[in-house]
Write an enzyme that holds these catalytic residues in place. Structure first.
Site: not given
Length: 262
Positions: A111, A153
């Site tokens: 992330e 993603h």
């Protein structure tokens, strides 16, 4: 080595700092993980999509939220490890790449702190990109992850995700050994968009060969547009249109050649 100052709000959970010469890592464990049931062969990059790094780290460690990632990279380049790489973190959700689904089992999740499209999407700072690159190189080396399996993603969940998005410098990462970039594929603009099933057949085939889940036949529809936007966010950020135009086709065929060559 320049030591980064730990934010004051983290002092309530004393971290352990791994003094690796190239990449110091702050251990900030999350409880949101479980056992893997297959080998790691993917690296999936995300943005946090929250207003602050603290909010993102709190959520990724909250057992009620039931989400996590292996690492978080802050905007100043600070790297936090939340889940050990040999455990399955819960970051990808419903996902698909190269015929595989449920990609948490086979991937490492990173992330990258950025407020995202909802809260004021902005460029990723140089220090942050450098830390992401260093981290990804280490992960790739440990697990033997192929360049074609370093994705965003949005690549693995194009119908519902946009991250890390068109402002993320995929080209710079690829030039430093992380992922793929069609170096010689120039931008031909947004003319010549294809819409009918016959001309889109090779477009659909190229997307499938790269790794996306796409129906083999059909005219331009919302599902194909979603995948094209995901491709553009990664490999054609100049124009995220959802159209199979001239510029997108050149990049698409360029990535396809890189994938088919290895």
């Amino acid at each position: 080595m320049r030591h980064r100052q730990i934010p004051s709000w983290l002092r309530e959970v004393p971290p352990v700092v791994s003094n690796r010469p190239a990449l110091p890592i702050i251990e900030l464990p999350s409880v949101n993980h479980d056992e893997r049931d297959c080998a790691v062969d993917m690296l999936i990059l995300h943005y946090t999509g929250m207003q602050t790094a603290r909010a993102a780290l709190d959520r990724l460690r909250d057992p009620v939220a039931a989400v996590s990632s292996h690492y978080v990279v802050d905007e100043d380049g600070t790297v936090f490890r939340l889940v050990a790489e040999d455990r399955r973190a819960w970051h990808a959700g419903v996902s698909h790449w190269r015929g595989h689904a449920a990609l948490n089992a086979r991937s490492i999740g990173v992330e990258i702190v950025n407020p995202g499209h909802e809260f004021g999407y902005r460029d990723f700072p140089v220090l942050q990109l450098a830390a992401v690159c260093d981290l990804c190189l280490l992960i790739q080396a440990r697990w033997g992850i192929a360049a074609r399996n370093v994705v965003g993603h949005s690549d693995v969940a194009p119908d519902r995700k946009q991250d890390p998005g068109e402002r993320f410098d995929w080209r710079a990462l690829a030039e430093n050994g992380v992922g793929l970039w069609p170096r010689d594929a120039v931008d031909l603009g947004t003319t010549g968009a294809m819409r009918d099933a016959t001309t889109l057949r090779p477009v659909r085939a190229a997307l499938v060969e790269i790794g996306y889940r796409v129906a083999p036949e059909g005219a331009l529809d919302p599902a194909l547009s979603s995948v094209l936007r995901a491709f553009q966010r990664h490999w054609r950020p100049e124009a995220v249109t959802g159209q199979a135009d001239d510029g997108t086709l050149v990049r698409l065929l360029g990535v396809q050649r890189l994938v088919s060559g290895g």
